[in-house]
Scaffold this motif. Structure first.
Motif, PDB file in Angstrom:
ATOM      1  N   HIS A  43      -8.515  -5.114   3.859  1.00 53.54           N
ATOM      2  CA  HIS A  43      -7.588  -5.612   3.378  1.00 53.54           C
ATOM      3  C   HIS A  43      -7.395  -6.955   2.372  1.00 53.54           C
ATOM      4  N   ARG A  96      -2.746  -0.667  -3.731  1.00 56.27           N
ATOM      5  CA  ARG A  96      -3.599  -1.598  -3.209  1.00 56.27           C
ATOM      6  C   ARG A  96      -4.294  -2.473  -3.383  1.00 56.27           C
ATOM      7  N   ARG A 102       0.050   4.172  -4.224  1.00 58.22           N
ATOM      8  CA  ARG A 102      -1.787   3.012  -4.076  1.00 58.22           C
ATOM      9  C   ARG A 102      -1.309   2.586  -5.139  1.00 58.22           C
ATOM     10  N   ASP A 112       0.783  -1.301  -0.337  1.00 57.89           N
ATOM     11  CA  ASP A 112       0.007  -0.122  -0.219  1.00 57.89           C
ATOM     12  C   ASP A 112       1.117   1.160   0.505  1.00 57.89           C
ATOM     13  N   ALA A 130      -9.442   4.242   0.675  1.00 58.78           N
ATOM     14  CA  ALA A 130      -8.026   3.782   1.553  1.00 58.78           C
ATOM     15  C   ALA A 130      -8.694   2.935   2.601  1.00 58.78           C
TER      16      ALA A 130
END
Length: 498
Positions: free
Chosen positions: A165, A52, A49, A46, A137
């Motif tokens: 995540h 991610r 980005r 991460d 995020a």
């Protein structure tokens, strides 16, 4: 991550097994106290980005869930699977494998949201909202997941969007968790286990560093043993050289260093995600697989490649092959049921094969070779070393994924009807992250339907409607193979959910 708790705490009764032992305990799912090296690599990715690692699931409900039961179900599920109450604690230097620790300030009000679509309630509007939610995020100081109940769909239906995540689990691990946390009936289940709230533990960054150093010391005997085996192998130098060379030749292939060049049509990358959803009867996928003497996964990948072929043809760009990555599960029966247990397989997917039968067989052979690569588990093997690199350095390895035009994943799903707070789950569409690739395709089976979620980079796919039409046509070319084996099978169809 929803389940269906009792209607009120007062109705809770402890359950016991045949021996009389108390079974009010949490699930045996994602119980490791710290990340594996592969989990840590995903978490640290991460830092860029573009890499991610947010995975998402969109569920379509036949009705709006009861709000009180819906919130109670999440509270119950967070006790049944305490990982959803845990945040990530990293070392002071942001290296090594982070720890999981119960968040002393866990707030369900933060993690579970409720919104209403403002427009026509169409699937396109719903997917647009989900794109925006997925691109936002996650807060790294809280447990890394968020859930949103979405109202305003036609016919009183609702949707549920869960994002988490990737460091939490791989696709198969997620399905294992969902299968245990979803309800099998519309009505409340009064005898569900009721584990207590997990107690927070004060884990500091220095505690994490101390644990990491102890683990490194514990690995020394194993590394010494491996060194000794390497020295012993030299007693047969010819065999040792043969195996070393075989593994050495495999490493560049697994690492993506010798993949075909990406298509110039898909060369651009951005941080903008776009979703589309498709469905196909699972029986039709199996019929096409049987007719082509291949697996369902081979047919699935060949169908996707057929769509890419047509997209390039429509836009008058000639490309022979494109680089494709597929996850290969290395999960063993005795492995923990959370975390990531995956390796990477590399394909040179043919866009120059018009015949869908030949395309399926070509994919079948490439997948077989990818699964048997000597270095297939390379990143799990090197993970313990790579995890000590800072996130900014790990991001430099993104070339192993950024060079892919497609990543395709196929995960067995839940083959029975499931419910959430009185609402029936009609469909489950998965959406994987875009770790530098142009398109991420993910399929899970749900109650007889193959549900396919496509996440595409908005800069890579510049004609999204044409691309969706090409995916349908390319996929249906392969499904039509079911009618070519002399049977009375009527070929099935992939359809876009709009």
């Amino acid at each position: 991550m929803t389940g269906d708790a009792n209607d009120s705490p007062e109705e809770t009764t402890a359950t016991t097994d045949a021996s009389g032992a108390d079974t009010d305990r949490a699930l045996d799912w994602a119980t490791e106290p710290h990340m594996s090296p592969v989990d840590a690599l995903m978490w640290r990715g991460d830092a860029d980005r573009r890499l991610r690692g947010t995975i998402s699931m969109l569920e379509i409900y036949d009705r709006l869930p009861d709000q009180r039961r819906f919130m109670a179900a999440h509270e119950w599920a967070s006790r049944m699977a305490p990982r959803f109450r845990q945040r990530v604690i990293d070392s002071p230097f942001g290296t090594g494998t982070p720890s999981w620790s119960i968040d002393p300030e866990f707030d369900l009000h933060y993690h579970v949201r409720r919104i209403r679509l403002a427009g026509d309630g169409s699937m396109r509007e719903l997917l647009t909202v989900c794109e925006q939610l997925a691109m936002t995020a996650l807060d790294p100081t809280r447990p890394p997941w968020e859930a949103t109940l979405i109202e305003g769909l036609p016919e009183g239906k609702a949707a549920y969007f869960l994002k988490a995540h990737h460091a939490l689990t791989d696709g198969l691990g997620a399905i294992i968790g969902l299968a245990q946390l979803h309800s099998t009936s519309r009505e409340p289940s009064p005898n569900k286990p009721q584990p207590p709230n997990p107690n927070p533990k004060n884990v500091s960054a220095l505690d994490v560093l101390g644990r990491q150093l102890v683990e490194e010391l514990q690995r020394l005997p194993r590394r010494a043993e491996m060194t000794a085996k390497g020295v012993w192998a030299l007693s047969n130098p010819r065999r040792a050289l043969r195996e070393t060379l075989r593994y050495g030749r495999s490493v560049p292939r697994v690492a993506g260093l010798v993949s075909p060049p990406g298509s110039p049509l898909l060369a651009r990358r951005s941080v903008s995600w776009r979703f589309s959803a498709f469905e196909v009867p699972l029986a039709d996928l199996k019929a096409a697989a049987k007719a082509s003497r291949a697996s369902v996964n081979d047919v699935y990948v060949a169908g996707l490649i057929g769509g890419f072929r047509l997209y390039h043809e429509k836009l008058h760009v000639s490309v022979d092959t494109i680089p494709v990555a597929i996850p290969i599960s290395v999960r063993r029966p005795d492995d923990a049921k959370g975390g990531n247990r995956i390796a990477v397989g590399r394909l040179a997917a043919p866009l120059n094969i018009d015949d869908p039968f030949e395309r399926v067989l070509t994919i079948r052979e490439q997948v077989r070779v990818a699964r048997t690569e000597p270095a297939v588990d390379l990143f799990n093997t090197l993970g313990a070393v790579l995890a000590w690199l800072p996130g900014q350095v790990i991001a430099q390895f993104s070339g192993t994924t950024a060079g892919n035009d497609l990543q395709a994943s196929n995960v067995p799903g839940i083959p029975w009807e499931t419910y959430v707070a009185g609402a029936k789950v009609e469909r489950m569409f998965p959406f994987g992250p875009l770790p530098g690739c142009a398109v991420m395709a993910t399929m899970i089976s749900h109650n007889g339907i193959g549900c396919i979620g496509i996440n595409q980079d908005a800069a890579s796919i510049t004609e999204p409607e044409l691309f969706a039409d090409c995916l349908v046509d390319g996929f249906n070319e392969v499904l039509a193979l079911a009618a070519d084996d002399g049977s009375d099978v009527v070929p099935g169809m992939l359809t876009r959910v709009v």
